[in-house]
Design a protein around this motif. Structure first.
Motif, PDB file in Angstrom:
ATOM      1  N   VAL A  61       0.827  -1.211   0.000  1.00 56.59           N
ATOM      2  CA  VAL A  61       0.000   0.000   0.000  1.00 56.59           C
ATOM      3  C   VAL A  61       0.858   1.257   0.000  1.00 56.59           C
ATOM      4  CG1 VAL A  61      -0.213   0.145   2.525  1.00 56.59           C
ATOM      5  CG2 VAL A  61      -2.026   1.094   1.073  1.00 56.59           C
ATOM      6  N   ASP A  62       2.094   1.145   0.488  1.00 52.21           N
ATOM      7  CA  ASP A  62       3.032   2.265   0.494  1.00 52.21           C
ATOM      8  C   ASP A  62       4.101   2.119  -0.582  1.00 52.21           C
ATOM      9  OD1 ASP A  62       1.798   3.619   2.646  1.00 52.21           O
ATOM     10  OD2 ASP A  62       2.803   2.297   4.080  1.00 52.21           O
ATOM     11  N   GLY A  63       3.854   1.242  -1.548  1.00 52.60           N
ATOM     12  CA  GLY A  63       4.769   1.087  -2.676  1.00 52.60           C
ATOM     13  C   GLY A  63       5.932   0.152  -2.444  1.00 52.60           C
ATOM     14  N   GLU A  64       5.915  -0.593  -1.347  1.00 56.86           N
ATOM     15  CA  GLU A  64       7.020  -1.506  -1.031  1.00 56.86           C
ATOM     16  C   GLU A  64       6.716  -2.896  -1.570  1.00 56.86           C
ATOM     17  OE1 GLU A  64       9.614  -2.053   2.900  1.00 56.86           O
ATOM     18  OE2 GLU A  64       7.641  -2.979   3.090  1.00 56.86           O
ATOM     19  N   LEU A  65       7.451  -3.325  -2.578  1.00 58.55           N
ATOM     20  CA  LEU A  65       7.283  -4.642  -3.179  1.00 58.55           C
ATOM     21  C   LEU A  65       8.595  -5.416  -3.082  1.00 58.55           C
ATOM     22  CD1 LEU A  65       4.914  -2.965  -4.585  1.00 58.55           C
ATOM     23  CD2 LEU A  65       5.126  -4.601  -6.447  1.00 58.55           C
ATOM     24  N   PRO A  66       8.524  -6.740  -3.039  1.00 51.81           N
ATOM     25  CA  PRO A  66       9.766  -7.519  -3.040  1.00 51.81           C
ATOM     26  C   PRO A  66      10.521  -7.328  -4.346  1.00 51.81           C
ATOM     27  CG  PRO A  66       7.851  -8.942  -3.330  1.00 51.81           C
ATOM     28  CD  PRO A  66       7.321  -7.598  -2.990  1.00 51.81           C
ATOM     29  N   ALA A  67      11.843  -7.372  -4.260  1.00 47.32           N
ATOM     30  CA  ALA A  67      12.671  -7.224  -5.451  1.00 47.32           C
ATOM     31  C   ALA A  67      12.507  -8.447  -6.352  1.00 47.32           C
ATOM     32  CB  ALA A  67      14.136  -7.070  -5.052  1.00 47.32           C
ATOM     33  N   GLU A  68      12.585  -8.215  -7.640  1.00 49.42           N
ATOM     34  CA  GLU A  68      12.393  -9.297  -8.612  1.00 49.42           C
ATOM     35  C   GLU A  68      13.344 -10.455  -8.355  1.00 49.42           C
ATOM     36  OE1 GLU A  68      12.376  -9.970 -13.480  1.00 49.42           O
ATOM     37  OE2 GLU A  68      12.680  -7.961 -12.632  1.00 49.42           O
ATOM     38  N   GLU A  69      14.592 -10.132  -7.995  1.00 49.98           N
ATOM     39  CA  GLU A  69      15.578 -11.191  -7.799  1.00 49.98           C
ATOM     40  C   GLU A  69      15.328 -11.995  -6.526  1.00 49.98           C
ATOM     41  OE1 GLU A  69      17.522  -7.244  -6.441  1.00 49.98           O
ATOM     42  OE2 GLU A  69      16.201  -7.963  -8.065  1.00 49.98           O
ATOM     43  N   ASP A  70      14.437 -11.509  -5.658  1.00 50.77           N
ATOM     44  CA  ASP A  70      14.154 -12.221  -4.415  1.00 50.77           C
ATOM     45  C   ASP A  70      12.913 -13.114  -4.504  1.00 50.77           C
ATOM     46  OD1 ASP A  70      16.319 -11.016  -3.175  1.00 50.77           O
ATOM     47  OD2 ASP A  70      15.134  -9.338  -2.424  1.00 50.77           O
ATOM     48  N   LEU A  71      12.140 -13.007  -5.572  1.00 44.05           N
ATOM     49  CA  LEU A  71      10.862 -13.712  -5.648  1.00 44.05           C
ATOM     50  C   LEU A  71      11.028 -15.223  -5.560  1.00 44.05           C
ATOM     51  CD1 LEU A  71       8.992 -11.689  -8.432  1.00 44.05           C
ATOM     52  CD2 LEU A  71       8.906 -11.384  -5.940  1.00 44.05           C
ATOM     53  N   ASP A  72      12.069 -15.736  -6.177  1.00 40.85           N
ATOM     54  CA  ASP A  72      12.248 -17.189  -6.227  1.00 40.85           C
ATOM     55  C   ASP A  72      12.519 -17.774  -4.856  1.00 40.85           C
ATOM     56  OD1 ASP A  72      12.284 -19.523  -7.936  1.00 40.85           O
ATOM     57  OD2 ASP A  72      14.413 -19.690  -7.414  1.00 40.85           O
ATOM     58  N   GLY A  73      12.933 -16.946  -3.911  1.00 36.82           N
ATOM     59  CA  GLY A  73      13.228 -17.433  -2.564  1.00 36.82           C
ATOM     60  C   GLY A  73      12.007 -17.669  -1.703  1.00 36.82           C
ATOM     61  N   TYR A  74      10.822 -17.322  -2.218  1.00 31.84           N
ATOM     62  CA  TYR A  74       9.592 -17.484  -1.434  1.00 31.84           C
ATOM     63  C   TYR A  74       8.782 -18.679  -1.930  1.00 31.84           C
ATOM     64  CZ  TYR A  74      10.437 -12.889   0.624  1.00 31.84           C
ATOM     65  OH  TYR A  74      10.980 -11.849   1.300  1.00 31.84           O
ATOM     66  N   ASP A  75       8.177 -19.382  -0.977  1.00 28.46           N
ATOM     67  CA  ASP A  75       7.291 -20.499  -1.297  1.00 28.46           C
ATOM     68  C   ASP A  75       5.864 -20.028  -1.552  1.00 28.46           C
ATOM     69  OD1 ASP A  75       8.957 -23.100  -0.737  1.00 28.46           O
ATOM     70  OD2 ASP A  75       9.418 -21.727   0.904  1.00 28.46           O
ATOM     71  N   GLY A  76       5.493 -18.908  -0.990  1.00 28.26           N
ATOM     72  CA  GLY A  76       4.135 -18.426  -1.175  1.00 28.26           C
ATOM     73  C   GLY A  76       3.996 -16.968  -0.788  1.00 28.26           C
ATOM     74  N   PHE A  77       2.919 -16.367  -1.315  1.00 27.84           N
ATOM     75  CA  PHE A  77       2.622 -14.958  -1.080  1.00 27.84           C
ATOM     76  C   PHE A  77       1.169 -14.820  -0.662  1.00 27.84           C
ATOM     77  CE2 PHE A  77       6.129 -15.274  -3.938  1.00 27.84           C
ATOM     78  CZ  PHE A  77       6.954 -14.192  -3.687  1.00 27.84           C
ATOM     79  N   VAL A  78       0.910 -13.963   0.329  1.00 34.10           N
ATOM     80  CA  VAL A  78      -0.450 -13.693   0.788  1.00 34.10           C
ATOM     81  C   VAL A  78      -0.730 -12.217   0.585  1.00 34.10           C
ATOM     82  CG1 VAL A  78      -2.052 -13.724   2.738  1.00 34.10           C
ATOM     83  CG2 VAL A  78      -0.325 -15.542   2.517  1.00 34.10           C
ATOM     84  N   ILE A  79      -1.801 -11.899  -0.139  1.00 37.45           N
ATOM     85  CA  ILE A  79      -2.201 -10.507  -0.360  1.00 37.45           C
ATOM     86  C   ILE A  79      -3.384 -10.217   0.544  1.00 37.45           C
ATOM     87  CG2 ILE A  79      -2.883  -8.768  -2.043  1.00 37.45           C
ATOM     88  CD1 ILE A  79      -1.831 -10.618  -4.235  1.00 37.45           C
ATOM     89  N   SER A  80      -3.262  -9.192   1.366  1.00 32.05           N
ATOM     90  CA  SER A  80      -4.266  -8.894   2.387  1.00 32.05           C
ATOM     91  C   SER A  80      -5.468  -8.143   1.823  1.00 32.05           C
ATOM     92  CB  SER A  80      -3.633  -8.048   3.498  1.00 32.05           C
ATOM     93  OG  SER A  80      -3.497  -6.695   3.066  1.00 32.05           O
ATOM     94  N   GLY A  81      -6.434  -7.920   2.698  1.00 31.26           N
ATOM     95  CA  GLY A  81      -7.536  -7.026   2.393  1.00 31.26           C
ATOM     96  C   GLY A  81      -7.072  -5.580   2.392  1.00 31.26           C
TER      97      GLY A  81
END
Length: 265
Positions: A61-81
């Motif tokens: 919501v404040d423009g903070e997103l994970p870096a593209e090069e870090d995405l592969d290190g995550y098993d899953g993502f949860v997007i809130s309300g």
């Protein structure tokens, strides 16, 4: 992803919460923020074992997103309300849609809750807008599972699904049309798409499995104070909550199963 044999050490799992709302004063005081609410709800294995896992938070919501090069290190993502509209064109929402497209293309597990459910739908080509029936939906609503469910490992892991389940709702927007290739898993008398999936790696839920009764009551008071809803509406919700509650354990188990049931290679 390969299934880890029972006698092999479990690989550490890593998840990211993409927070699309700012912490309310109440949630900060009672829980230390929404991050703790989500980790408490989803951050344990289906068997109750805390396991070896880590959670990070990005305030999208404040423009903070994970870096593209870090995405592969995550098993899953949860997007809130979120109090924002998933169909709006604020820069952070558009960037989040692009991120969702990248995650889905990479077959990362993506779980969307309320706004998250809607923004996934939008990102994948579905249609989202204001609720077509009755405006706000706040309180406990019974949803009906689809008569025929697709073959998904995270659903199979639950064994028998109930034909109906109650869930906490708080929204005035909804999915009008699920994305191409999606399967509608549940609906209600108010909302046609209460839950959908795309294969084993995308799950959207319109309700709030993570909400406790006190969080919803605090939100109802804030909406009433801001005149977003009437006092009589708020009183009706409070009376309903005194009489009934959600099938919260079912929904939490479903979400954990989705995030943590591993795919066959």
């Amino acid at each position: 992803m390969k299934v880890v044999a029972a006698d092999q050490p479990r690989r550490s799992r890593r998840y990211a919460l993409l927070l699309a709302a700012r912490d309310s004063e109440y949630v900060l005081k009672a829980y230390g923020g929404y991050f703790n609410v989500f980790v408490s709800a989803f951050g344990r294995d289906c068997d109750g074992d805390a396991g070896d896992e880590a959670w990070d938070m990005f305030r999208v919501v404040d423009g903070e997103l994970p870096a593209e090069e870090d995405l592969d290190g995550y098993d899953g993502f949860v997007i809130s309300g979120s109090p924002y509209d998933a169909y709006a064109d604020e820069r952070w929402i558009l960037r989040l849609c692009l991120l969702v497209q990248d995650l889905v293309a990479a077959r990362k597990r993506v779980l969307g809750i309320c706004f998250g459910h809607q923004v996934i739908c939008r990102a994948l080509g579905g249609r989202v807008g204001k609720a077509r029936v009755g405006g706000w939906d706040i309180g406990i609503r019974e949803v009906t599972m689809a008569a025929t469910l697709p073959p998904c490992r995270f659903l199979d892991a639950l064994q028998d699904l109930p034909p109906h389940a109650k869930i906490t709702e708080c929204h005035q927007d909804e999915v009008w049309e699920a994305p191409l290739g999606a399967e509608v898993l549940a609906s209600s008398d108010k909302t046609g798409v209460e839950m959908f999936c795309v294969g084993d790696h995308v799950l959207g839920i319109q309700g709030h499995p993570e909400y406790t009764a006190d969080i919803l009551l605090s939100l109802v008071d804030r909406l009433s104070s801001s005149q977003s809803i009437t006092v009589s509406f708020a009183d009706d919700v409070k009376r309903q909550l005194e009489a009934t509650g959600p099938d919260r354990e079912f929904w939490l188990t479903l979400c954990k199963s989705f995030l943590k049931t591993q795919e066959l290679a």
